[in-house]
Structures are given as C-alpha cells and as structure tokens.
Design an enzyme around this catalytic site. Structure first.
Site, PDB file in Angstrom:
ATOM      1  CG  ASP A   9      -2.002  -1.030   1.167  1.00 45.19           C
ATOM      2  OD1 ASP A   9      -2.041  -1.781   0.176  1.00 45.19           O
ATOM      3  OD2 ASP A   9      -2.814  -1.103   2.108  1.00 45.19           O
ATOM      4  CG  ASP A 130     -12.825  -1.080  -0.953  1.00 42.19           C
ATOM      5  OD1 ASP A 130     -12.289  -2.198  -0.971  1.00 42.19           O
ATOM      6  OD2 ASP A 130     -12.469  -0.149  -1.698  1.00 42.19           O
TER       7      ASP A 130
END
Length: 238
Positions: A9, A130
């Site tokens: 990330d 998500d």
C-alpha cells in the site's frame, strides 16, 4: 490452490498500512517500497497487489513512479488499484505491464463506463468492493454510498467482471482476523473469482478460504508485522 497476493500500500511514496482505512493512522513499513520485492521473492511469491492510497482518495496518480519501478523490477503477476477512474489511466498501467487493473470508485459511480472497460479489456479489469457495515465505500474509503455490497457484487458478476476484491473495512489492518462468512456467502452467489481482503491474520483462514474454493487472498499487515509467515502462507496455499 488459492492465489496469494502480498500487498504493498503506497502513501507518499512509502509502503504503509492504515488501520481501518484511516489516513490518520498510518504505519510506515518501508520508506523504499522496492526493498519489499526481495522479501516477496525470497518467500516464493508469484503475485503482487499494489494500492495507490493517495490515488484512491484524490484520484491522482501520485505514486505512479514507484509503481512503475515495482513493475519493472519484478516478474510477478501484478494487480494495481487506487484512483483509476478513466481509460487513459487503465491503458497507462496495462502498457506499463500491469496484469490486472482494479477499479473502485468509478465502478460504483459510472456503470456504463465499467461495462465498456470490461468489454474492451476483459479479465484485465477487476473491481474492488470495499464495505462498511455492508454498504459500499468510495474515494479511498472516506465516503459510503447507499449501495448494498452483496447486491453490488451480484451486479458486477452479471456485468461480466471476472475478479472481485472484497474488503470488510472494519477488519482491515486490525490483526484480528477476517470476515470468512462473507467470502463463503459471496462464493455461493456470484460467478466471479473472489479475492478476500482485509484482516487476514491466521493460517487457518487461508486454509478455510482454500477449502471453500475462494480464488485468492490478499495478505498485508500480518506478513509485515510477523503475525503470518509468508513462506508458510505460500506452502498452505498450494
């Protein structure tokens, strides 16, 4: 067999993890993300999951140069997400050598665009779903919309999206386990390949997902913190 996707990330050019998607709770693991490749290589990884966190939040490709370096210096199957909201960015990543481009916010907000991209690029397009309390989150998880995440996955499958990455945000970065039940449920109701993401912390979870024919699992914080041994994860996945 379950495909394992170790995650990088990116935030301000560094490899980090957020807690529950909170940009105010950032833990830096590598100032130079390229150093992570050696760790992944050593542990026989074949895949790489890259998220441009800054891109996800504001739609700009701030970490493009780092992503370019990661792709050029590895021979992994690479999937990239975060801020990819137009065809120009999709094409830029595919031309770079990215194997699969992950759409998020734009897939929620512009169904026609998603359909066109799936038709044009086929299985090179994945969608990240998500979820906060089973509602879909967008813009780097900073907003939720009144869309049921399970229903949305069904719709994506019907559109022809080959791969869906589903994240339960409440589990992400907490090192307390993932939401196994949701993946088992999804595997029964959608035709797409499901990649489990968010909070995977225990080998038993990998075994359970594999046993239930879940296509893939993303491992992030647990491998950086040492809660999971990546070599063991790779062995169990086969």
């Amino acid at each position: 067999m379950i495909e394992i996707f170790p995650a990088i990330d990116l935030h301000n050019g560094q490899a980090v993890r957020l807690r529950q998607g909170d940009y105010n709770q950032v833990e830096v693991f590598f100032k130079n993300p390229v150093e992570v490749l050696e760790f992944f290589n050593k542990n026989e990884s074949k895949n790489l999951h890259i998220v441009d966190l800054d891109g996800a939040r504001d739609g700009l490709a701030k970490n493009y140069s780092v992503i370019k370096e990661l792709v050029e210096k590895s021979d992994f199957f690479v999937q990239v997400g975060g801020g990819i909201r137009d065809e120009e960015r999709i094409k830029k990543y595919i031309d770079l050598g990215v194997n699969r481009v992950i759409l998020g916010t734009v897939a929620v907000e512009n169904e026609q665009f998603l359909k066109e991209m799936v038709k044009k690029y086929g299985d090179k397009i994945a969608v990240s779903v998500d979820a906060k309390d089973q509602k879909v989150a967008v813009k780097g998880w900073t907003e939720t919309v009144a869309v049921d995440s399970i229903e949305f996955c069904k719709k994506l499958s019907d559109i022809g999206v080959k791969t869906i990455i589903y994240t339960d945000i409440s589990k992400d970065g907490m090192l307390a386990g993932t939401n196994i039940d949701i993946y088992l449920k999804l595997s029964e109701i959608v035709k797409s390949d499901i990649i489990a993401s968010g909070g995977i912390t225990f080998l038993e979870e990998i075994k359970e997902l594999k046993k239930n024919n879940i296509y893939g699992a993303i491992v992030g914080k647990a491998i950086y913190s040492g809660n999971l041994d990546l070599k063991e994860v790779m062995e169990v996945s086969r």
